[in-house]
Each structure stands twice: as structure tokens, then as C-alpha cells.
Enzyme design. Structure first.
Site, PDB file in Angstrom:
ATOM      1  N   THR A   1       0.812  -1.207   0.000  1.00 42.88           N
ATOM      2  CA  THR A   1       0.000   0.000   0.000  1.00 42.88           C
ATOM      3  C   THR A   1       0.854   1.269   0.000  1.00 42.88           C
ATOM      4  OG1 THR A   1      -1.626  -1.207   1.326  1.00 42.88           O
ATOM      5  CG2 THR A   1      -1.912   1.173   1.149  1.00 42.88           C
ATOM      6  N   THR A   2       1.803   1.357   0.912  1.00 43.48           N
ATOM      7  CA  THR A   2       2.626   2.559   1.068  1.00 43.48           C
ATOM      8  C   THR A   2       3.391   2.860  -0.215  1.00 43.48           C
ATOM      9  OG1 THR A   2       2.908   1.940   3.408  1.00 43.48           O
ATOM     10  CG2 THR A   2       4.335   3.679   2.557  1.00 43.48           C
TER      11      THR A   2
ATOM     12  N   HIS B   1      -9.073   0.692   1.960  1.00 42.87           N
ATOM     13  CA  HIS B   1      -8.927  -0.753   2.171  1.00 42.87           C
ATOM     14  C   HIS B   1     -10.283  -1.443   1.986  1.00 42.87           C
ATOM     15  CE1 HIS B   1      -4.801  -0.886   3.282  1.00 42.87           C
ATOM     16  NE2 HIS B   1      -4.932  -0.322   4.467  1.00 42.87           N
TER      17      HIS B   1
ATOM     18  N   SER C   1       3.844 -10.138   7.086  1.00 44.81           N
ATOM     19  CA  SER C   1       3.926  -8.689   7.222  1.00 44.81           C
ATOM     20  C   SER C   1       2.851  -8.161   8.171  1.00 44.81           C
ATOM     21  CB  SER C   1       3.791  -8.036   5.846  1.00 44.81           C
ATOM     22  OG  SER C   1       3.986  -6.643   5.932  1.00 44.81           O
TER      23      SER C   1
END
Length: 310
Positions: free
Chosen positions: A65-66, A122, A152
Site C-alpha cells: 500500500t505505502t 482498504h 507482514s
């Protein structure tokens, strides 16, 4: 009925489980989400008005995402920040520049007035507002190998959870994950929703794989830009603008920035929490043979004919 009272009624009627990083996670509209986000999700679903120019960087948590937020922001704003030396990504975390729309709707984060607006939901496809699905806004979805997502997520949520919440052993977290009980899960329905939407509406939804982005970032950045309607000119390609964006948004560059070594985003989550390894296949260092077999079977069962996602 006041909004707070409505929220309380909704929450009281929902099944609740412990999440990876929260003591209370609700089954809301057939997916699991932190109870603290139900208000924002409800407002997002019912009231959010998308603009034709909006861009949504969608993902399941811990899927890249980042990274994709940084890339998307850099692509669409490259005319405004042509000099890399004073780029906002050097002084702001990607989550500040591309906010979670669910938190914007809850009132925790500000929405930029700069257009195109770029958000990072999300939220699964079935719960996206009609205004998004019915207009010409663009959705980019990043998908990651579920093995790596688990590792993660397990490590990340343990770092950011409240101090009062005990840590999950890897075996406990894995059982929850296999049952779909994780923030914004089940992960398989989340992925399948966006995958099928990308097949049905390829001009609206671009489905990316984290691993493909790792393998050839230059190609994927060019592909993203073309999809969004911000293609690179031949002059930009000759001047290596694509390579500059790839370098600016690389894991190594972002992790070493002072803004991502300190500071917080989302109230108490430290910026550095979003930068651990950025690797593929790190799961092999954590999975037992039985865990590998079980998750492989679940993927085969859930994805079936859509197995070519991976």
C-alpha cells in the site's frame, strides 16, 4: 436519530472478534474491520461523493500500500513537483499525502483540495460507494502473495497494537488468517472482488501484483501512468523521469528519509512501522511445512479458476 446513536446500534448488532491489532473487530457488510472504523466506513459507503477525476489506490493491508501510494502521488503530481529535491515525499509519509478515505470520512484526516484527489481505501469492492462505481474515477488495486501478507501483517499489527493487547503467537494469528479473521478480511474475497472488477471494467480498475512491481518497476510505473491518463511523454522518458520516480519511491529511499524514521500517522502509528523489509518470499523464514500446506490448500480452494491471480 443522531449519528453517534446510529453507530452504537450498528456496532451492538455486529459479531465481534479480536483482530491482529485491535481488541474489537466487527463483521461489517461481510468483512472484518476495526470497530473504531465502522463510523467512517458507514459514512463512506452512504455519503461519499466521488469526482470524475478521483483516483483510488485500493489494497488489502500489507500488500504494498505505502509503495503504491507514493508512486501514484508522484505520477499524477509530477508537473507540480518537477524537481525531486523539494518533493513532498521527502518530507511527508505517503499515507499523509494519500489518506485512507475511511479515516477522512470519520473526520480524523483532512482531504486535500488539490485535484485529482487521491485516496487509499482498504474497503472491499461490494462496500464501495455507488458514486465511485458509477463515475469515471480510477481504481488501482495492488495484490500480494498471501503468504507474505500474513507475515507482514502479523509483525506490523503487533507493533502498532494497544499496549493492553497481548501479542498473538504466530500459530494463533495463522489460524485467524486462515479463517479470514483479519482487518478487512477475508483476504481472498477482498482480492477476488477487485480481480473480477478489473476483468469486467479494465478501463476503470487496474489490478497490479506486488511481485510484478518488484520485478520491473519502470514498466509498471509507465503502465500505471497510462491507465490513469497521465502518460509520460517521449521527452520525459528521454529525461529518465520514470527512473527518477522509481528511485524516489523505492523502499530503500523512503525508509532512509528522516520523516519515515520518526513522526506518527494515524494518531499513534509510527511512520517507521510501514518500512520493514519490502521483500518477496520473506514468508519462508516463518512458515512451517504444515502452515505452507494449509495456506496452499486454502488458496487453491478459494481462488479456483482465478488461480492465475498469482
Amino acid at each position: 436519530m443522531e449519528a453517534n446513536a446510529e453507530d452504537e446500534i450498528i456496532l451492538s448488532s455486529l459479531p465481534i472478534e479480536r483482530g491482529f491489532g485491535t481488541p474489537g473487530m466487527c463483521l461489517f457488510q461481510e468483512f472484518w474491520c476495526p470497530s473504531t472504523l465502522v463510523k467512517g466506513l458507514n459514512i463512506f459507503h452512504k455519503q461519499f461523493q466521488a469526482k470524475e477525476s478521483d483516483i483510488f489506490v485500493a489494497s488489502f493491508p500489507k500488500s504494498g500500500t505505502t509503495w503504491l501510494k507514493a508512486i501514484t502521488f508522484a505520477i499524477v503530481n509530477r508537473q507540480s513537483f518537477s524537481s525531486i529535491d523539494n518533493h513532498p515525499l521527502l518530507t511527508s509519509n505517503p499515507h499523509q499525502l494519500v489518506p485512507h478515505v475511511e479515516m477522512v470520512c470519520r473526520g480524523d484526516l483532512d482531504c486535500s483540495s488539490i485535484e485529482p484527489r487521491v485516496f487509499g481505501p482498504h474497503t472491499p469492492v461490494p462496500s464501495l460507494p455507488n458514486s465511485i462505481m458509477e463515475c469515471n474515477s480510477k481504481i488501482i488495486y495492488i495484490c500480494r502473495n498471501p503468504f507474505d501478507i500474513f507475515v507482514s501483517a502479523w509483525i506490523f499489527f503487533d507493533k502498532v497494537k494497544p499496549e493492553s493487547l497481548t501479542s498473538l503467537k504466530i500459530e494463533e494469528a495463522f489460524e485467524m488468517y486462515c479463517n479470514g479473521i483479519i482487518e478487512f478480511g477475508p483476504w481472498w474475497s477482498h482480492m477476488l472482488g477487485y480481480w473480477k472488477e478489473s476483468l469486467a471494467k479494465p478501463d476503470k480498475v487496474l489490478f497490479l501484483k506486488y511481485e510484478d512491481l518488484k520485478d520491473d518497476a519502470n514498466f509498471q510505473v509507465k503502465r500505471i501512468a497510462e491507465f490513469l491518463g497521465f502518460p509520460f511523454t517521449q521527452e520525459e522518458e528521454n529525461n529518465q523521469v520514470i527512473e527518477s520516480i522509481v528511485k524516489l519511491c523505492s523502499f530503500e529511499e523512503m525508509k532512509n528519509l528522516e520523516v519515515n524514521k520518526s513522526g506518527i500517522v494515524f494518531q499513534s502509528v509510527e511512520n517507521k512501522s510501514f518500512f520493514r523489509k519490502g521483500e518477496s518470499r520473506d514468508w519462508v523464514n516463518y512458515f512451517s511445512p504444515s502452515m505452507t500446506e494449509k495456506l496452499s490448500q486454502i488458496m487453491e480452494e478459494k481462488f479456483g479458476e482465478s488461480g492465475d491471480i498469482f
